[in-house]
Design an enzyme around this catalytic site. Structure first.
Site, PDB file in Angstrom:
ATOM      1  N   HIS A   6      50.222  33.430  35.422  1.00  0.00           N
ATOM      2  CA  HIS A   6      49.990  34.345  34.302  1.00  0.00           C
ATOM      3  C   HIS A   6      49.027  33.779  33.257  1.00  0.00           C
ATOM      4  O   HIS A   6      48.088  34.469  32.855  1.00  0.00           O
ATOM      5  CB  HIS A   6      51.274  34.873  33.684  1.00  0.00           C
ATOM      6  N   TYR A  62      44.983  34.811  31.259  1.00  0.00           N
ATOM      7  CA  TYR A  62      44.495  34.646  29.882  1.00  0.00           C
ATOM      8  C   TYR A  62      43.365  33.632  29.804  1.00  0.00           C
ATOM      9  O   TYR A  62      42.565  33.655  28.867  1.00  0.00           O
ATOM     10  CB  TYR A  62      45.648  34.303  28.933  1.00  0.00           C
ATOM     11  N   HIS A  94      45.756  47.597  38.675  1.00  0.00           N
ATOM     12  CA  HIS A  94      45.902  46.966  37.349  1.00  0.00           C
ATOM     13  C   HIS A  94      44.920  45.813  37.193  1.00  0.00           C
ATOM     14  O   HIS A  94      44.199  45.718  36.208  1.00  0.00           O
ATOM     15  CB  HIS A  94      47.349  46.481  37.183  1.00  0.00           C
ATOM     16  N   PHE A  95      44.864  44.953  38.209  1.00  0.00           N
ATOM     17  CA  PHE A  95      44.008  43.790  37.957  1.00  0.00           C
ATOM     18  C   PHE A  95      42.529  44.083  38.181  1.00  0.00           C
ATOM     19  O   PHE A  95      41.677  43.316  37.737  1.00  0.00           O
ATOM     20  CB  PHE A  95      44.516  42.511  38.632  1.00  0.00           C
ATOM     21  N   HIS A  96      42.221  45.208  38.812  1.00  0.00           N
ATOM     22  CA  HIS A  96      40.794  45.555  38.846  1.00  0.00           C
ATOM     23  C   HIS A  96      40.339  46.166  37.517  1.00  0.00           C
ATOM     24  O   HIS A  96      39.158  46.115  37.188  1.00  0.00           O
ATOM     25  CB  HIS A  96      40.469  46.458  40.042  1.00  0.00           C
ATOM     26  N   ARG A 155      50.276  46.942  48.667  1.00  0.00           N
ATOM     27  CA  ARG A 155      49.092  46.100  48.520  1.00  0.00           C
ATOM     28  C   ARG A 155      49.062  45.087  49.669  1.00  0.00           C
ATOM     29  O   ARG A 155      50.010  44.991  50.434  1.00  0.00           O
ATOM     30  CB  ARG A 155      49.102  45.388  47.161  1.00  0.00           C
ATOM     31  N   ARG A 156      47.991  44.336  49.755  1.00  0.00           N
ATOM     32  CA  ARG A 156      47.820  43.254  50.740  1.00  0.00           C
ATOM     33  C   ARG A 156      47.992  43.727  52.179  1.00  0.00           C
ATOM     34  O   ARG A 156      48.574  43.029  53.004  1.00  0.00           O
ATOM     35  CB  ARG A 156      48.823  42.120  50.502  1.00  0.00           C
TER      36      ARG A 156
END
Ligand code: HAS
Length: 556
Positions: free
Chosen positions: A230, A234, A381-383, A446-447
């Protein structure tokens, strides 16, 4: 008074030794970005059912290459290169000898690690994805290679600390320049975070992958991974915030809203980024609900510095607009330099970060995590976060950083091409990430490669949106190739000249920054204290009451 805290650096140029170091990092970053984009196109087209890969090319090999190159290599090299340049720029234009030495040593270590990891991935001996979850086992040289990448980044970080110290010695009692402070915070966060993955790699994965120990404690390895995983996000985000806080005001002809607010938000990230890893493991067995709750609580707290950043950016935009004569509630919007790619690309990232960050809050809410965990929603989300907010800010930086470092210029034609590149990227992400979010809610995992699950009606209902995903991915590929071409042009072929390194000045009305914001002993003690509270008991528990260990598996 507050103004005096910011080194006055408008005319300063990054000198040649520092520029070379920064550029070496940035160029490797964009090389990795180009390779990752090719892998991304392939996997998008496979998942969309548009192509099938030849027998010799495994989907998970491609997926690993994409994740490792995009998530770990592009980001780490770019960030360290950018931070070195900004530290040099805001501390007088150069780096001290120790900073340069450490910077180059770190760069070489990272490159050697990268080559090792690349060989194992390309020979299909490390198709374990970028999270390299045990008990899937990669070649030991993959772990050693990625380990070297991390250790090299530590050494680079020491170079940034050395440069900061050299400046402090020359300027006793003064508050460091804002960008330099932010660079130090980013690398402090990184050093703390990577301890987790270093322990996992050295104590668990390497001995187990060499066969020196027969089994691995899977739960412990996942805990250590997410201790790192995590704050990793950041580590990607803080240089972006540094750009938003420090460079954007200058680009739009405004002022930095508040030095102390900006510093406080970075300090909050140091405190709160790490003790939150269990929000990635809400669905994992073996961690009690009380500890998960505690980590979720701190996760909600780490949203606060992002909200402070959003507030600050709106304040900068509005006051810049009003200073240019804007009236009404939203008149400032029209005064923003929308046709300047140095602004447009990052601001598109900011706008994407509003739904991206909101999605993060959804993920962190236990009941909703049950719905989205391990679905392609998370990929969406992470894209939006790293793939749009972070990547588009990196693009925006590259448009002025690369010519500044090479003594060339961002010409109006390249600026226009840059706008096209940014629009294509944003559109591609909108289509791809939007589809991913919807597909995730419909249950698509996913994956995974393309499959209709033996023509299951639910799986068949996903197919049209998977096609949209593939279309979005193809747009992203076009934009990525444009970006790589533009970076090479700006580095080697653009007309010679001077490109400004934009550093914002502090608003005259800003309050004085309190001195305690640079009391590192207190800052680090508080960070370690929170980590010990959040992790000591669960880690000891999972070691003492270890689940049966797992032998290595090769699933591909
Ligand atoms: Fe996340 C999973 C929670 C932020 C990246 N996240 C991931 C993964 C990645 C990732 C890579 O709680 C997948 C890991 C894997 O492979 O399994 N995330 C959060 C939360 C936040 C958050 C609470 N994530 C990020 C950022 C990332 C990132 C940033 C990359 C850079 N995330 C999760 C959780 C999971 C997760 C769970 C696990 C899911 C699962 O089940 O597996 C927060 O930090 C977000 C706070 C942000 C905001 C937005 C503030 C908005 C701003 C922009 C303002 C706009 C302006 C523009 C000013 C609240 C600052 C206006 C301009 C105009 C002109 C109008």
């Amino acid at each position: 008074m507050a103004q005096a805290q910011m080194a006055d650096v408008q005319d300063v140029r990054v000198d040649r030794p520092a520029a070379r170091l920064s550029l070496a990092h940035v160029l490797v970053a964009f090389l990795a970005f180009g390779i990752a984009a090719i892998a991304g196109l392939l996997q998008g087209l496979v998942r969309g059912g548009v192509i099938t890969l030849p027998k010799w090319l495994n989907y998970y090999e491609v997926l690993t290459a994409h994740g490792v190159y995009m998530g770990l290599v592009f980001t780490t090299f770019f960030i360290i290169g950018f931070l070195f340049s900004g530290v040099a720029r805001t501390t007088g234009g150069s780096l001290p000898p120790a900073g340069l030495r450490l910077g180059w040593t770190g760069w070489w270590m990272m490159v050697v690690g990268l080559v090792m990891a690349t060989v194992t991935v390309l020979t299909n001996n490390a198709s374990v994805l970028y999270t390299f979850y045990a008990p899937m086992k990669a070649s030991p040289y993959f772990y050693i290679g990625t380990g070297l990448l991390v250790v090299g980044s530590w050494v680079g970080g020491f170079g940034i600390f050395a440069s900061y110290r050299a400046w402090k010695r020359k300027n006793p009692g003064k508050l460091s320049p804002l960008f330099t402070f932010m660079a130090v915070c980013t690398m402090v966060l990184w050093q703390i975070a990577t301890i987790g993955v270093a322990l996992e790699v050295v104590l668990q994965l390497i001995p187990w992958s060499f066969g020196w120990v027969p089994t691995i404690n899977v739960l412990l390895s996942r805990m250590l991974l997410w201790y790192f995983g995590h704050p990793l996000v950041y580590f990607w985000l803080l240089p972006v915030y540094a750009m938003w806080y420090v460079n954007i005001p200058r680009i739009i002809g405004g002022k930095i809203f508040s030095d102390s607010l900006a510093r406080l938000s970075f300090l909050l990230f140091i405190f709160l980024s790490t003790p939150v890893g269990f929000h990635h493991q809400l669905m994992d067995p073996g961690i009690s609900p009380e500890w998960k709750f505690f980590h979720v609580l701190l996760t909600m707290a780490v949203v606060v510095p992002s909200l402070m950043t959003a507030f600050s950016m709106f304040a900068v935009f509005e006051s810049a607009g009003r200073a240019k004569g804007a009236t009404g509630l939203f008149g400032w919007f029209k005064k923003l330099p929308w046709n300047d790619v140095r602004f447009f690309a990052p601001v598109a990232g900011m706008i994407a970060f509003i739904p991206g960050g909101t999605g993060g809050i959804i993920n962190a809410s236990y009941q909703m995590n049950e719905v989205v965990h391990n679905t392609i929603w998370v990929t969406g989300h992470f894209h939006l976060t790293v793939g749009t907010a972070v990547a588009m800010t990196f693009f925006g930086i590259a448009y002025w950083l690369v010519p500044h470092l090479t003594g060339r210029q961002l010409t109006p034609a390249v600026n226009r091409l840059g706008l096209v590149q940014a629009v294509i990227w944003a559109t591609g992400m909108l289509l791809m990430s939007g589809s991913m979010h919807i597909l995730g809610l419909l249950g698509s995992p996913r994956r995974t490669a393309y499959t209709t699950y033996m023509n299951d009606p639910t799986a068949l209902s996903w197919m049209p949106l998977q096609g949209v995903m593939a279309l979005g991915g193809s747009l992203l590929f076009i934009s990525a190739m444009l970006m790589v071409g533009i970076v090479l042009y700006l580095a080697f072929f653009a007309p010679k000249g001077f490109e400004e390194y934009p550093i914002g000045e502090l608003d005259d009305t800003a309050e004085t920054t309190p001195r305690f914001m640079e009391r590192w002993s207190v800052i680090l003690s508080l960070a370690v204290f929170l980590i010990v509270i959040a992790y000591a008991y669960p880690v000891i528990d999972v070691i003492q009451n270890a689940p049966p260990g797992s032998p290595p598996l090769r699933t591909w």
